[in-house]
Design a protein around this motif. Sequence first.
Motif, PDB file in Angstrom:
ATOM      1  N   PRO A   4       9.026  39.156  18.682  1.00  0.00           N
ATOM      2  CA  PRO A   4      10.420  39.616  18.710  1.00  0.00           C
ATOM      3  C   PRO A   4      11.339  38.483  19.176  1.00  0.00           C
ATOM      4  O   PRO A   4      10.901  37.579  19.900  1.00  0.00           O
ATOM      5  N   PRO A   5      12.621  38.499  18.774  1.00  0.00           N
ATOM      6  CA  PRO A   5      13.306  39.579  18.034  1.00  0.00           C
ATOM      7  C   PRO A   5      13.081  39.553  16.530  1.00  0.00           C
ATOM      8  O   PRO A   5      13.678  40.353  15.825  1.00  0.00           O
ATOM      9  N   ALA A   6      12.267  38.626  16.048  1.00  0.00           N
ATOM     10  CA  ALA A   6      11.932  38.652  14.626  1.00  0.00           C
ATOM     11  C   ALA A   6      11.167  39.934  14.314  1.00  0.00           C
ATOM     12  O   ALA A   6      10.575  40.561  15.212  1.00  0.00           O
ATOM     13  N   ALA A   7      11.170  40.331  13.058  1.00  0.00           N
ATOM     14  CA  ALA A   7      10.536  41.596  12.684  1.00  0.00           C
ATOM     15  C   ALA A   7       9.883  41.464  11.326  1.00  0.00           C
ATOM     16  O   ALA A   7      10.227  40.581  10.531  1.00  0.00           O
ATOM     17  N   ASN A   8       8.929  42.304  11.066  1.00  0.00           N
ATOM     18  CA  ASN A   8       8.355  42.477   9.731  1.00  0.00           C
ATOM     19  C   ASN A   8       7.849  43.900   9.633  1.00  0.00           C
ATOM     20  O   ASN A   8       7.725  44.602  10.639  1.00  0.00           O
ATOM     21  N   TRP A   9       7.569  44.322   8.426  1.00  0.00           N
ATOM     22  CA  TRP A   9       7.236  45.722   8.208  1.00  0.00           C
ATOM     23  C   TRP A   9       5.948  46.138   8.903  1.00  0.00           C
ATOM     24  O   TRP A   9       5.818  47.272   9.359  1.00  0.00           O
ATOM     25  N   GLY A  10       4.979  45.226   9.002  1.00  0.00           N
ATOM     26  CA  GLY A  10       3.738  45.569   9.684  1.00  0.00           C
ATOM     27  C   GLY A  10       3.954  45.828  11.167  1.00  0.00           C
ATOM     28  O   GLY A  10       3.393  46.771  11.737  1.00  0.00           O
ATOM     29  N   GLY A  11       4.759  44.982  11.806  1.00  0.00           N
ATOM     30  CA  GLY A  11       5.062  45.195  13.214  1.00  0.00           C
ATOM     31  C   GLY A  11       5.837  46.477  13.447  1.00  0.00           C
ATOM     32  O   GLY A  11       5.596  47.201  14.421  1.00  0.00           O
ATOM     33  N   MET A  12       6.777  46.786  12.544  1.00  0.00           N
ATOM     34  CA  MET A  12       7.525  48.037  12.654  1.00  0.00           C
ATOM     35  C   MET A  12       6.602  49.238  12.484  1.00  0.00           C
ATOM     36  O   MET A  12       6.744  50.257  13.158  1.00  0.00           O
ATOM     37  N   LEU A  13       5.630  49.085  11.595  1.00  0.00           N
ATOM     38  CA  LEU A  13       4.667  50.165  11.381  1.00  0.00           C
ATOM     39  C   LEU A  13       3.828  50.405  12.630  1.00  0.00           C
ATOM     40  O   LEU A  13       3.563  51.550  13.013  1.00  0.00           O
TER      41      LEU A  13
END
Length: 303
Positions: free
Chosen positions: A247-256
């Motif tokens: 963080p604060p970067a994001a990707n869909w896997g981390g959000m999942l």
Amino acid sequence: MITSAGTTGERSEPLDDETPVRGLWRQGMEVFAENRLALLGLALFVLLGAVCFLGPLFYHTDQVHTDLTAVHLPPGTPGHPLGTDGVGYDQLGRLMLGGQTSIVVGLAAGILATVMGTVWGAIAGFAGGWVDAGMMRVVDAMMSIPSLFLFMLMATIVTPSVPMLIVIIGAFAWLGPARLVRGEALSLRSREYVHAMRSMGGTGGRAVRRHIIPNAIGTVIVNATFQVADAILYVAYLSFLGLGVPPPAANWGGMLSDGLADTYSGHWWLLYPPGIAIILIVLAFNFMGDGLRDVFEVRLRRR
């Protein structure tokens, strides 16, 4: 310029050498357009890419500073169409930011893996003999180790970042393309035009660059679409296990991964959007790959 003339004195007309090439491309586009799933995949990719890269230009959110006064707001809250997460980040803005990372890493890693595998497989298949045996034993040895284990090992050794994820995934995902291109090279190296080029003093490097790789381009392009889809899944796997970009970067896997923990608390809106986005982008590339495979199969039959 080459011209054609009849025996009765008709006016000579130039022969257009590019007509067959244009005809093949036109036929390829027609075959691709006939595949409804391929068109759907292309539309999904364009739509997701536009939302992720152009959406932030119109929908401004703060994805750096946390806001503990706006934690776990449900979807439909004014100013937050998809709600907020556990630290107050807007979920729709987070989805766009995470999509940028996932798509960039997937495309770059897929292309890197395809290029590495194409060069390795073309050289091994064309050279043959002990060179082929040695190079392919390296591939077999690396393929015997689960790729996800290798990704996890490398991700724990180095600090995860977007460039590093591209290198890690690309450095181990090239094994499949290498085997495919090697099989193509084994059949192409015995063709007459390759023997003719070698008899005129052409080098092995020229044969690989000018004949082996260009004539295997159909296999390479189709496989590249699947490599991109696999790379996006690998990013999701690593991020789901906590080895993605910090963080604060994001990707869909981390959000999942974050959404899964919050789902048990009733915050379902944190799980489904990134999960659906991953499914859609992977389906898009697989559908496009199927369409491109049909295109190159038709072109090869015409040749």
